[in-house]
Design a protein around this motif. Structure first.
Motif, PDB file in Angstrom:
ATOM      1  N   ILE A 183      -3.479   8.919   8.640  1.00  0.00           N
ATOM      2  CA  ILE A 183      -3.443   7.992   7.519  1.00  0.00           C
ATOM      3  C   ILE A 183      -2.810   6.701   8.011  1.00  0.00           C
ATOM      4  O   ILE A 183      -1.691   6.704   8.525  1.00  0.00           O
ATOM      5  N   CYS A 184      -3.515   5.599   7.855  1.00  0.00           N
ATOM      6  CA  CYS A 184      -3.053   4.309   8.368  1.00  0.00           C
ATOM      7  C   CYS A 184      -2.847   3.329   7.220  1.00  0.00           C
ATOM      8  O   CYS A 184      -3.745   3.140   6.400  1.00  0.00           O
ATOM      9  N   VAL A 216       0.873  -1.173   0.000  1.00  0.00           N
ATOM     10  CA  VAL A 216       0.000   0.000   0.000  1.00  0.00           C
ATOM     11  C   VAL A 216       0.908   1.219   0.000  1.00  0.00           C
ATOM     12  O   VAL A 216       1.957   1.226   0.650  1.00  0.00           O
ATOM     13  N   ALA A 217       0.518   2.241  -0.755  1.00  0.00           N
ATOM     14  CA  ALA A 217       1.338   3.447  -0.855  1.00  0.00           C
ATOM     15  C   ALA A 217       0.436   4.662  -0.931  1.00  0.00           C
ATOM     16  O   ALA A 217      -0.649   4.607  -1.515  1.00  0.00           O
ATOM     17  N   VAL A 218       0.886   5.747  -0.324  1.00  0.00           N
ATOM     18  CA  VAL A 218       0.143   7.007  -0.393  1.00  0.00           C
ATOM     19  C   VAL A 218       1.104   8.145  -0.708  1.00  0.00           C
ATOM     20  O   VAL A 218       2.285   8.094  -0.370  1.00  0.00           O
ATOM     21  N   TRP A 252      -3.629   7.366  -3.491  1.00  0.00           N
ATOM     22  CA  TRP A 252      -3.256   6.061  -2.952  1.00  0.00           C
ATOM     23  C   TRP A 252      -3.226   4.977  -4.029  1.00  0.00           C
ATOM     24  O   TRP A 252      -3.842   5.103  -5.084  1.00  0.00           O
ATOM     25  N   GLY A 253      -2.470   3.910  -3.703  1.00  0.00           N
ATOM     26  CA  GLY A 253      -2.421   2.711  -4.530  1.00  0.00           C
ATOM     27  C   GLY A 253      -2.250   1.502  -3.629  1.00  0.00           C
ATOM     28  O   GLY A 253      -1.674   1.604  -2.543  1.00  0.00           O
ATOM     29  N   ALA A 254      -2.766   0.339  -4.087  1.00  0.00           N
ATOM     30  CA  ALA A 254      -2.713  -0.854  -3.238  1.00  0.00           C
ATOM     31  C   ALA A 254      -2.800  -2.138  -4.054  1.00  0.00           C
ATOM     32  O   ALA A 254      -3.469  -2.178  -5.089  1.00  0.00           O
ATOM     33  N   VAL A 255      -2.138  -3.168  -3.553  1.00  0.00           N
ATOM     34  CA  VAL A 255      -2.276  -4.515  -4.090  1.00  0.00           C
ATOM     35  C   VAL A 255      -2.109  -5.496  -2.925  1.00  0.00           C
ATOM     36  O   VAL A 255      -1.316  -5.272  -2.023  1.00  0.00           O
ATOM     37  N   GLY A 256      -2.911  -6.548  -2.924  1.00  0.00           N
ATOM     38  CA  GLY A 256      -2.827  -7.548  -1.858  1.00  0.00           C
ATOM     39  C   GLY A 256      -3.880  -7.339  -0.792  1.00  0.00           C
ATOM     40  O   GLY A 256      -4.951  -6.800  -1.061  1.00  0.00           O
TER      41      GLY A 256
END
Length: 193
Positions: A149-150, A58-60, A70-74
């Motif tokens: 932000i978590c 996960v990235a912000v 934001w972006g996310a995988v998994g």
């Protein structure tokens, strides 16, 4: 929890940091997230050299105007803790979501979802030769004073209840101290991996 996870997560984080550092501007953050995830996945697959393994990510990015991208995988999650409420941003890439779609289509029952032993299995992650996509937020999210932000792995959200997380995040402390407190509370539980 994936095999070769330390290597995969190191490659993913390093790739994202290097790409962000080289980024000239923030005009197309969605494309940045997607392209960097593809690059990370390729590097991880090459490093695995036929072995199994991978990582979630996960990235912000918070831009100059105070908007979160934001972006996310998994199965890691991004959430904003705002005024005592959790605002979830991404969906987990787990088999349970496929099962839920099958339930909505009338193909299986709710009990079949609950009893499926594979429901928590990842269906998309970095290091997976069948890597599908890196989910990105469709539009930036305005942040407000007091927002926290978590970025949580399953090791956090499986170990702590929402009430426990709320208490920890409600502390008036620096982000590093809150993160340290979260780790400390989880370690005190002596949970099995």
């Amino acid at each position: 929890g994936l095999a070769n996870g330390r290597m995969a997560s190191t490659v993913a984080v390093t790739t994202f940091i290097e790409a962000f550092t080289a980024l000239g501007n923030l005009t197309n953050i969605q494309e940045f997230f997607k392209a960097t995830a593809v690059k990370s996945n390729k590097q991880i697959v090459q490093n695995l050299n036929g072995s199994n393994g991978g990582t979630t990510l996960v990235a912000v990015i918070i831009d100059e105007e105070g908007y979160l991208h934001w972006g996310a995988v998994g199965d890691s999650i991004i959430t904003i803790f705002r005024k005592g409420e959790f605002l979830a941003l991404n969906e987990k890439h787990i088999f349970e979501n496929v099962l839920k779609e099958r339930y909505i289509a009338g193909e299986i029952s709710q009990i079949e979802i609950q009893e499926n032993p594979l429901k928590k299995r990842l269906i998309n992650y970095l290091g997976y030769e069948g890597f599908k996509n890196f989910d990105v937020g469709k539009k930036p999210i305005q942040l407000f004073t007091g927002d926290k932000i978590c970025l949580f792995s399953d090791g956090i959200y499986d170990a702590l209840t929402e009430v426990e997380l709320e208490a920890l995040l409600s502390q008036n402390a620096a982000p590093y101290d809150i993160a340290s407190n979260i780790i400390h509370v989880i370690e005190k539980k002596h949970l099995k991996n």
